[in-house]
Design a protein around this motif. Structure first.
Motif, PDB file in Angstrom:
ATOM      1  N   VAL A 110       2.516   2.901  -2.301  1.00 15.14           N
ATOM      2  CA  VAL A 110       2.160   3.702  -3.478  1.00 15.14           C
ATOM      3  C   VAL A 110       0.674   4.065  -3.451  1.00 15.14           C
ATOM      4  CG1 VAL A 110       1.931   3.653  -5.997  1.00 15.14           C
ATOM      5  CG2 VAL A 110       4.041   2.880  -4.933  1.00 15.14           C
ATOM      6  N   LEU A 111      -0.181   3.100  -3.160  1.00 17.97           N
ATOM      7  CA  LEU A 111      -1.615   3.394  -3.108  1.00 17.97           C
ATOM      8  C   LEU A 111      -1.931   4.422  -2.030  1.00 17.97           C
ATOM      9  CD1 LEU A 111      -3.257  -0.119  -3.560  1.00 17.97           C
ATOM     10  CD2 LEU A 111      -3.245   1.760  -5.199  1.00 17.97           C
ATOM     11  N   ARG A 112      -1.383   4.224  -0.850  1.00 16.73           N
ATOM     12  CA  ARG A 112      -1.732   5.084   0.280  1.00 16.73           C
ATOM     13  C   ARG A 112      -1.086   6.470   0.192  1.00 16.73           C
ATOM     14  NH1 ARG A 112      -4.444   6.230   3.026  1.00 16.73           N
ATOM     15  NH2 ARG A 112      -3.472   6.306   5.043  1.00 16.73           N
ATOM     16  N   LEU A 113       0.227   6.521  -0.007  1.00 13.24           N
ATOM     17  CA  LEU A 113       0.915   7.797   0.098  1.00 13.24           C
ATOM     18  C   LEU A 113       1.065   8.535  -1.225  1.00 13.24           C
ATOM     19  CD1 LEU A 113       3.653   6.899   2.721  1.00 13.24           C
ATOM     20  CD2 LEU A 113       1.347   7.778   3.065  1.00 13.24           C
ATOM     21  N   TYR A 114       1.327   7.828  -2.298  1.00 16.02           N
ATOM     22  CA  TYR A 114       1.483   8.520  -3.585  1.00 16.02           C
ATOM     23  C   TYR A 114       0.135   8.799  -4.228  1.00 16.02           C
ATOM     24  CZ  TYR A 114       2.963   9.760  -8.249  1.00 16.02           C
ATOM     25  OH  TYR A 114       3.141  10.429  -9.429  1.00 16.02           O
ATOM     26  N   GLU A 115      -0.735   7.793  -4.243  1.00 19.75           N
ATOM     27  CA  GLU A 115      -2.042   7.944  -4.882  1.00 19.75           C
ATOM     28  C   GLU A 115      -3.108   8.508  -3.943  1.00 19.75           C
ATOM     29  OE1 GLU A 115      -3.216   7.471  -8.057  1.00 19.75           O
ATOM     30  OE2 GLU A 115      -1.121   7.355  -8.634  1.00 19.75           O
ATOM     31  N   GLY A 116      -2.871   8.477  -2.638  1.00 17.24           N
ATOM     32  CA  GLY A 116      -3.827   9.048  -1.696  1.00 17.24           C
ATOM     33  C   GLY A 116      -5.092   8.227  -1.508  1.00 17.24           C
ATOM     34  N   VAL A 117      -5.012   6.927  -1.730  1.00 19.34           N
ATOM     35  CA  VAL A 117      -6.170   6.050  -1.560  1.00 19.34           C
ATOM     36  C   VAL A 117      -6.386   5.838  -0.058  1.00 19.34           C
ATOM     37  CG1 VAL A 117      -7.062   3.722  -2.014  1.00 19.34           C
ATOM     38  CG2 VAL A 117      -5.752   4.923  -3.768  1.00 19.34           C
ATOM     39  N   ALA A 118      -7.622   5.955   0.395  1.00 21.58           N
ATOM     40  CA  ALA A 118      -7.949   5.780   1.815  1.00 21.58           C
ATOM     41  C   ALA A 118      -7.626   4.356   2.263  1.00 21.58           C
ATOM     42  CB  ALA A 118      -9.427   6.077   2.052  1.00 21.58           C
ATOM     43  N   GLU A 119      -7.314   4.206   3.548  1.00 22.10           N
ATOM     44  CA  GLU A 119      -6.997   2.878   4.089  1.00 22.10           C
ATOM     45  C   GLU A 119      -8.094   1.871   3.797  1.00 22.10           C
ATOM     46  OE1 GLU A 119      -6.322   3.432   8.274  1.00 22.10           O
ATOM     47  OE2 GLU A 119      -4.171   3.703   7.989  1.00 22.10           O
ATOM     48  N   GLU A 120      -9.335   2.294   3.960  1.00 18.53           N
ATOM     49  CA  GLU A 120     -10.469   1.392   3.752  1.00 18.53           C
ATOM     50  C   GLU A 120     -10.548   0.938   2.301  1.00 18.53           C
ATOM     51  OE1 GLU A 120     -10.714   4.473   5.148  1.00 18.53           O
ATOM     52  OE2 GLU A 120     -10.876   3.834   7.245  1.00 18.53           O
ATOM     53  N   GLN A 121     -10.318   1.862   1.369  1.00 18.76           N
ATOM     54  CA  GLN A 121     -10.351   1.519  -0.054  1.00 18.76           C
ATOM     55  C   GLN A 121      -9.197   0.583  -0.413  1.00 18.76           C
ATOM     56  OE1 GLN A 121     -10.435   5.638  -1.492  1.00 18.76           O
ATOM     57  NE2 GLN A 121     -12.151   4.999  -2.778  1.00 18.76           N
ATOM     58  N   ALA A 122      -8.014   0.880   0.090  1.00 21.79           N
ATOM     59  CA  ALA A 122      -6.853   0.031  -0.184  1.00 21.79           C
ATOM     60  C   ALA A 122      -7.085  -1.363   0.387  1.00 21.79           C
ATOM     61  CB  ALA A 122      -5.583   0.652   0.400  1.00 21.79           C
ATOM     62  N   ALA A 123      -7.628  -1.430   1.597  1.00 21.27           N
ATOM     63  CA  ALA A 123      -7.901  -2.727   2.223  1.00 21.27           C
ATOM     64  C   ALA A 123      -8.910  -3.522   1.400  1.00 21.27           C
ATOM     65  CB  ALA A 123      -8.412  -2.524   3.648  1.00 21.27           C
ATOM     66  N   ALA A 124      -9.950  -2.856   0.928  1.00 20.44           N
ATOM     67  CA  ALA A 124     -10.958  -3.540   0.111  1.00 20.44           C
ATOM     68  C   ALA A 124     -10.353  -4.023  -1.204  1.00 20.44           C
ATOM     69  CB  ALA A 124     -12.143  -2.610  -0.148  1.00 20.44           C
ATOM     70  N   LEU A 125      -9.535  -3.200  -1.840  1.00 22.96           N
ATOM     71  CA  LEU A 125      -8.902  -3.577  -3.097  1.00 22.96           C
ATOM     72  C   LEU A 125      -7.979  -4.776  -2.923  1.00 22.96           C
ATOM     73  CD1 LEU A 125      -8.205  -2.999  -6.094  1.00 22.96           C
ATOM     74  CD2 LEU A 125      -6.465  -1.438  -5.274  1.00 22.96           C
ATOM     75  N   ARG A 132      -4.199  -4.280   8.946  1.00 23.03           N
ATOM     76  CA  ARG A 132      -3.031  -4.863   8.265  1.00 23.03           C
ATOM     77  C   ARG A 132      -2.456  -3.872   7.259  1.00 23.03           C
ATOM     78  NH1 ARG A 132       1.033  -7.859   8.001  1.00 23.03           N
ATOM     79  NH2 ARG A 132       1.400  -9.215   6.237  1.00 23.03           N
ATOM     80  N   VAL A 133      -3.329  -3.197   6.523  1.00 24.55           N
ATOM     81  CA  VAL A 133      -2.876  -2.188   5.561  1.00 24.55           C
ATOM     82  C   VAL A 133      -2.134  -1.079   6.302  1.00 24.55           C
ATOM     83  CG1 VAL A 133      -3.660  -0.389   3.965  1.00 24.55           C
ATOM     84  CG2 VAL A 133      -4.623  -2.691   3.826  1.00 24.55           C
ATOM     85  N   ARG A 134      -2.675  -0.640   7.428  1.00 24.53           N
ATOM     86  CA  ARG A 134      -2.040   0.403   8.234  1.00 24.53           C
ATOM     87  C   ARG A 134      -0.661  -0.056   8.720  1.00 24.53           C
ATOM     88  NH1 ARG A 134      -5.755   1.070  12.267  1.00 24.53           N
ATOM     89  NH2 ARG A 134      -6.958   2.301  10.787  1.00 24.53           N
ATOM     90  N   ALA A 135      -0.574  -1.277   9.223  1.00 26.95           N
ATOM     91  CA  ALA A 135       0.697  -1.798   9.739  1.00 26.95           C
ATOM     92  C   ALA A 135       1.738  -1.920   8.626  1.00 26.95           C
ATOM     93  CB  ALA A 135       0.468  -3.152  10.403  1.00 26.95           C
ATOM     94  N   ILE A 136       1.329  -2.416   7.468  1.00 28.14           N
ATOM     95  CA  ILE A 136       2.260  -2.562   6.342  1.00 28.14           C
ATOM     96  C   ILE A 136       2.732  -1.200   5.854  1.00 28.14           C
ATOM     97  CG2 ILE A 136       2.463  -3.318   3.937  1.00 28.14           C
ATOM     98  CD1 ILE A 136       0.571  -5.664   4.709  1.00 28.14           C
ATOM     99  N   CYS A 137       1.838  -0.235   5.817  1.00 22.23           N
ATOM    100  CA  CYS A 137       2.213   1.114   5.394  1.00 22.23           C
ATOM    101  C   CYS A 137       3.211   1.710   6.375  1.00 22.23           C
ATOM    102  CB  CYS A 137       0.968   1.999   5.282  1.00 22.23           C
ATOM    103  SG  CYS A 137       1.301   3.603   4.545  1.00 22.23           S
ATOM    104  N   ASN A 138       2.958   1.563   7.669  1.00 24.27           N
ATOM    105  CA  ASN A 138       3.882   2.078   8.677  1.00 24.27           C
ATOM    106  C   ASN A 138       5.248   1.392   8.572  1.00 24.27           C
ATOM    107  OD1 ASN A 138       1.982   3.840   9.678  1.00 24.27           O
ATOM    108  ND2 ASN A 138       1.287   2.456  11.276  1.00 24.27           N
ATOM    109  N   ARG A 139       5.245   0.086   8.356  1.00 26.38           N
ATOM    110  CA  ARG A 139       6.492  -0.665   8.215  1.00 26.38           C
ATOM    111  C   ARG A 139       7.255  -0.195   6.975  1.00 26.38           C
ATOM    112  NH1 ARG A 139       4.879  -6.323   8.024  1.00 26.38           N
ATOM    113  NH2 ARG A 139       4.731  -6.080   5.787  1.00 26.38           N
ATOM    114  N   SER A 140       6.545   0.069   5.905  1.00 31.67           N
ATOM    115  CA  SER A 140       7.177   0.529   4.664  1.00 31.67           C
ATOM    116  C   SER A 140       7.823   1.892   4.848  1.00 31.67           C
ATOM    117  CB  SER A 140       6.137   0.613   3.544  1.00 31.67           C
ATOM    118  OG  SER A 140       5.504  -0.612   3.366  1.00 31.67           O
ATOM    119  N   VAL A 141       7.130   2.776   5.533  1.00 33.24           N
ATOM    120  CA  VAL A 141       7.681   4.105   5.793  1.00 33.24           C
ATOM    121  C   VAL A 141       8.938   3.982   6.647  1.00 33.24           C
ATOM    122  CG1 VAL A 141       7.249   6.306   6.964  1.00 33.24           C
ATOM    123  CG2 VAL A 141       5.509   5.331   5.462  1.00 33.24           C
ATOM    124  N   SER A 142       8.906   3.117   7.654  1.00 35.37           N
ATOM    125  CA  SER A 142      10.090   2.910   8.495  1.00 35.37           C
ATOM    126  C   SER A 142      11.255   2.382   7.678  1.00 35.37           C
ATOM    127  CB  SER A 142       9.777   1.916   9.618  1.00 35.37           C
ATOM    128  OG  SER A 142       8.850   2.470  10.506  1.00 35.37           O
TER     129      SER A 142
END
Length: 164
Positions: A110-125, A132-142
């Motif tokens: 939701v943060l990355r794809l719906y809200e458009g939050v950058a990977e770095e911002q999501a990781a910091a939050l 890890r954020v990138r891997a989880i996002c890719n896994r979620s899309v799959s």
């Protein structure tokens, strides 16, 4: 002095009402995606509505302290923190669009794809490495595409970092 303070409070209330009128729909949709509650019929998402009301109340309480910070970002961050804290108590399937995902996968998607939050911002939050954020996002899309089996229901392995 009292009149000046009353004027500031009225202006603050008007500014906040304008913000809510413009952002509440999208924020409610974000909260509904996070909680994995159905979006239809109207009112089928009471947990998302409660979470949004609490986040908006906190944003209003801190309205005077924003000092140029985007109130939408502040409210979205508050929603993410509230979701992460509530996920331990409410983790049963709800039948929503993203119900196949674990809470952590749902939050990142939701943060990355719906809200458009950058990977770095999501990781910091979230207090996670960017990779890890990138891997989880890719896994979620799959998972959502149906090319991967859903993971276990317990997905929030690590609590969110405290909000700045």
């Amino acid at each position: 002095m009292r009149e000046r303070q009353a004027g500031r409070e009225r202006r603050r209330a008007r500014e906040f009402e304008t913000f809510v009128a413009g952002a509440a729909g999208r924020l409610l949709h974000t909260a509904t995606l996070l909680t994995a509650e159905p979006m239809q019929p109207p009112g089928a998402n009471p947990r998302a509505q409660r979470m949004l009301m609490a986040a908006l109340a906190r944003t209003y309480a801190q309205w005077g302290e924003l000092r140029g910070e985007d109130p939408y970002d502040r409210t979205r961050r508050e929603l993410a923190v509230r979701f992460a804290h509530e996920v331990w108590r409410h983790h049963r399937p709800r039948g929503g669009l993203l119900d196949r995902l674990t809470p952590q996968e749902r939050l990142i998607l939701v943060l990355r794809l719906y809200e458009g939050v950058a990977e770095e911002q999501a990781a910091a939050l979230l207090g996670l490495p960017v990779e890890r954020v990138r891997a989880i996002c890719n896994r979620s899309v799959s998972t959502m595409r149906g090319t991967r089996r859903p993971t276990a229901r317990w997905g929030m392995h690590r609590p969110l970092a405290p909000a700045p």
